[in-house]
Design a protein around this motif. Structure first.
Motif, mmCIF file in Angstrom:
data_model
loop_
_atom_site.group_PDB
_atom_site.id
_atom_site.type_symbol
_atom_site.label_atom_id
_atom_site.label_comp_id
_atom_site.label_asym_id
_atom_site.label_seq_id
_atom_site.Cartn_x
_atom_site.Cartn_y
_atom_site.Cartn_z
ATOM 1 N N ALA B 206 0.945 -1.326 -0.007
ATOM 2 C CA ALA B 206 0.040 0.017 -0.056
ATOM 3 C C ALA B 206 0.912 1.310 -0.158
ATOM 4 N N VAL B 208 3.764 1.713 -1.582
ATOM 5 C CA VAL B 208 4.784 1.845 -2.719
ATOM 6 C C VAL B 208 5.293 3.167 -3.431
ATOM 7 N N GLY B 209 4.112 4.109 -3.306
ATOM 8 C CA GLY B 209 4.592 5.571 -3.650
ATOM 9 C C GLY B 209 5.334 6.099 -2.877
ATOM 10 N N GLU B 210 4.822 5.789 -1.452
ATOM 11 C CA GLU B 210 5.536 6.450 -0.377
ATOM 12 C C GLU B 210 7.262 5.984 -0.460
ATOM 13 N N LEU B 211 7.359 4.728 -0.454
ATOM 14 C CA LEU B 211 8.687 3.872 -0.546
ATOM 15 C C LEU B 211 9.512 4.875 -1.893
ATOM 16 N N ASN B 212 8.970 4.961 -2.769
ATOM 17 C CA ASN B 212 9.582 5.633 -3.964
ATOM 18 C C ASN B 212 10.068 6.882 -3.581
ATOM 19 N N LEU B 213 9.008 7.736 -3.126
ATOM 20 C CA LEU B 213 9.608 9.076 -2.765
ATOM 21 C C LEU B 213 10.496 9.204 -1.853
ATOM 22 N N THR B 215 12.844 7.178 -1.057
ATOM 23 C CA THR B 215 14.486 7.118 -2.052
ATOM 24 C C THR B 215 15.017 8.248 -2.413
ATOM 25 N N ARG B 224 6.390 16.665 -1.774
ATOM 26 C CA ARG B 224 5.324 15.883 -2.607
ATOM 27 C C ARG B 224 4.235 15.479 -2.031
ATOM 28 N N GLY B 225 4.014 15.674 -0.640
ATOM 29 C CA GLY B 225 2.820 15.240 0.051
ATOM 30 C C GLY B 225 3.090 14.018 0.775
ATOM 31 N N VAL B 226 4.144 13.442 1.060
ATOM 32 C CA VAL B 226 4.171 12.333 2.037
ATOM 33 C C VAL B 226 4.410 12.838 3.463
ATOM 34 N N HIS B 272 9.233 0.937 -6.845
ATOM 35 C CA HIS B 272 8.891 0.055 -5.841
ATOM 36 C C HIS B 272 7.356 -0.602 -6.522
#
Lengths: 264, 332
Positions: B206, B208-213, B215, B224-226, B272
């Motif tokens: 759930a 993956v977008g956060e993990l990408n950012l 890194t 970016r909003g995390v 990710h």
């Protein structure tokens, strides 16, 4: 004067007891371009990071489009405000340009990283406006500093924000890339009415860009006014603790400045 | 091969390994023992009761450990970050050693004393690392890795102390467990680990977008909003129980979380959305393959799989240290 995009009142911020910002107040109307100037350590970058809520725990008030900054979730904030960090540091990510720009769509993404219907158009538009389509499929670690800076601007554009914060966007760039970045920013402001706040060391860049200037000195507002009025020896001496000479550009008619040395 | 094109291949390889591994062993078994079980048949018994559970456990553990490493590497922007570098598994080891020393053989909430001890140890170590960084009001890579080093050192010395005071029998049991392995009978162990791994992988999927950012750096991720602090806490709390329960059942099998995500990053790239499924599939297959080799290469002696993965992982770690991949980030 338009509706305020940003209103800051008595914003103060300390890191481990050291006061970085002391009672900064400013009102930025929507659609304007602002330059934030000041010597090293004046708190320019910190001010941007407080507005982006990268730094939290500051005191004072900040309103974005009339709403308290604290009341925004980080995602909501990212849909209104985008940020381009200072160049340098480790920015050589193993992502392609397109993948990296796509990450700018995060505030619109659903769970499990699913896409938003407007994503593709927003990404293509951002790539085009920043002029990076030609190397959209290359990875960031293969790009030059100037190309990378344009990619970072593209990623910020993909966020679709109304306010753009840039931390020394032209630092370390050659003349050509500096001019290109300035043109991109000018076009963004003119075409979309995006409010742009740029931290810079370069007084002449601020004068050429026009708009407003906010000068910080040791965390306090030293001066705030139209950018062309920066060209004043006493004012600059006050802001930078250095002396300047004024030069008139015969072509543009702008009054520019040339640094002379430190004031002791 | 395109970056996307590798995923079906990884799926195929992982399935093939799962199917073949139970047939390989001290004595090769026919496929029919797996697909057409004959009640009472020796081959069926060996494959279904001993080898298949072991392969399933190894696959689940491998997937969980690999995906944990992937999550920590994204969070710390460091290819050397794994649950092992952060003290989670040494906390689990200490908990298990304490349970053995105190002779906690009884069942506790459906877990054996050793399992409960190891899970408790993992959670305490996680809490210690989290608390230390919290005290510093700083969730930077450096403080988390330093906290992990401190917890690791403390746990290692306490394990030595326990071994020093324990009798010969307990010392051997602790040592044997520390080497890691899957010598179990029946599906109990696999079923005990499965829910934790499913939950952990689900939560990470759930994010993956956060993990990408993450890194690309915490400041950029925030812009970016995390919600960086919250996401890091969720990742930590998703990964720790998963690692704790895996370590409690299989022992601290090292380096899976280091090697698998890295190899997958070379195959499918750093995104990710592809890296997570690839790491799960590859990690599972990798540990099953390692266990199969470790148990058959020196037949009739079975090598504990932990020794085997450490022999592969040590040089791999040095390779990453000496020739770090571009964009992998370093300690800063």
């Amino acid at each position: 004067m338009g509706e305020p995009a940003l209103e800051v009142e008595a914003l103060s911020f300390s890191i481990r007891g050291a006061a970085i910002l002391r009672g900064v107040s400013a009102r930025v109307p929507a659609g304007e371009t602002w330059s934030i100037l000041g010597a090293n350590g004046a708190g320019k970058s910190t001010l941007l990071k407080c507005l982006m809520r990268i730094h939290t725990g500051w005191s004072g008030r900040a309103r974005l489009f009339g709403r308290e900054l604290e009341s925004y979730s980080q995602r909501e904030l990212a849909r209104r405000v985008a940020y381009v960090p200072q160049p340098g540091g480790d920015q050589r990510f193993p992502y392609t340009v397109r993948e990296f720009v796509r990450m700018g769509r995060y505030p619109y993404a659903g769970p499990f990283g699913s896409a938003h219907p407007g994503d593709r158009a927003a990404i293509d538009d951002a790539l085009a406006r920043a002029g990076v389509e030609a190397f959209a499929d290359r990875t960031l670690d293969t790009l030059s500093g100037g190309e990378r800076q344009k990619v970072f601007i593209a990623a910020a554009l993909a966020q679709g924000a109304e306010v753009l914060l840039l931390d020394e966007p032209t630092a370390f760039l050659d003349y050509r890339h500096r001019a290109e970045v300035s043109e991109i920013l000018h076009a963004i402001n003119q075409e979309s009415g995006t409010t742009i706040l740029t931290v810079t060391h370069d007084v002449n860049a601020a004068i050429v860009m026009g708009g407003h200037a906010l000068a910080l000195r040791r965390g306090e507002v030293a001066w705030c006014g139209p950018a062309e009025e920066l060209a004043c020896e006493r004012r600059l001496g006050d802001i930078f603790e250095a002396s300047f000479r004024l030069l008139d550009d015969p072509v543009t008619g702008l009054r520019l400045v040339a640094p002379q040395g430190a004031v002791r | 091969m395109t970056r996307r094109g590798w995923l079906p291949w990884l799926l195929a390889v992982s399935a093939a390994v799962l199917l073949c591994a139970p047939l390989v062993g001290g004595r090769a078994m026919p496929l029919s023992a797996l697909v057409h079980p004959v009640p009472g048949d020796a081959a069926t018994m060996i494959v279904r009761e001993i080898r298949l559970p072991r392969v399933c456990l190894a696959w689940i553990a491998g997937a969980g450990l690999a995906v944990s490493g992937m999550a920590f590497q994204a969070m710390f922007r460091n290819v050397l970050a794994t649950p092992f570098t952060l003290g989670v598994s040494s906390g689990a080891s200490l908990g298990a050693a304490v349970a053995v020393r105190l002779g906690l053989g009884t069942m506790l909430l459906g877990f054996t004393g050793v399992t409960a001890g190891a899970m408790l140890g993992a959670l305490l170590a996680t809490g210690a690392v989290y608390g230390l960084t919290r005290l510093r009001r700083d969730f930077s890579t450096v403080s988390m890795l330093l906290a992990g080093v401190a917890v690791n050192a403390l746990c290692s010395s306490l394990i030595l102390l326990i071994q020093y005071t324990a009798d010969f029998n307990d010392t051997f049991r602790i040592l044997r467990w520390l080497m890691g392995g899957f010598q179990m009978v029946g599906f109990d162990a696999a079923l005990r680990v499965l829910p934790f791994v499913l939950a952990g992988v689900g939560i990470l999927a759930a994010l993956v977008g956060e993990l990408n950012l993450l890194t690309t750096g915490e400041e950029l991720a925030a812009s970016r909003g995390v919600a960086v602090g919250r996401v890091k806490a969720v990742v930590f709390l998703a990964v720790s129980p998963m690692v704790g329960v895996i370590v409690s059942v299989c022992g601290p099998v090292g380096f899976v979380g280091l090697m698998c995500p890295h190899i997958c990053r070379l195959l499918v790239g750093a995104d990710h959305r592809r890296l997570l499924p690839a790491t799960v599939l590859f990690g599972g297959a990798f540990l099953v393959a390692c266990d199969t080799v470790a148990s058959t290469a020196f037949a009739p002696t079975e090598l504990p799989v932990g020794i085997f993965t450490a022999c592969l992982g040590g040089p791999f770690f040095l390779w990453l240290l000496l020739w770090p991949p571009v964009g992998g980030g370093d300690a800063g």
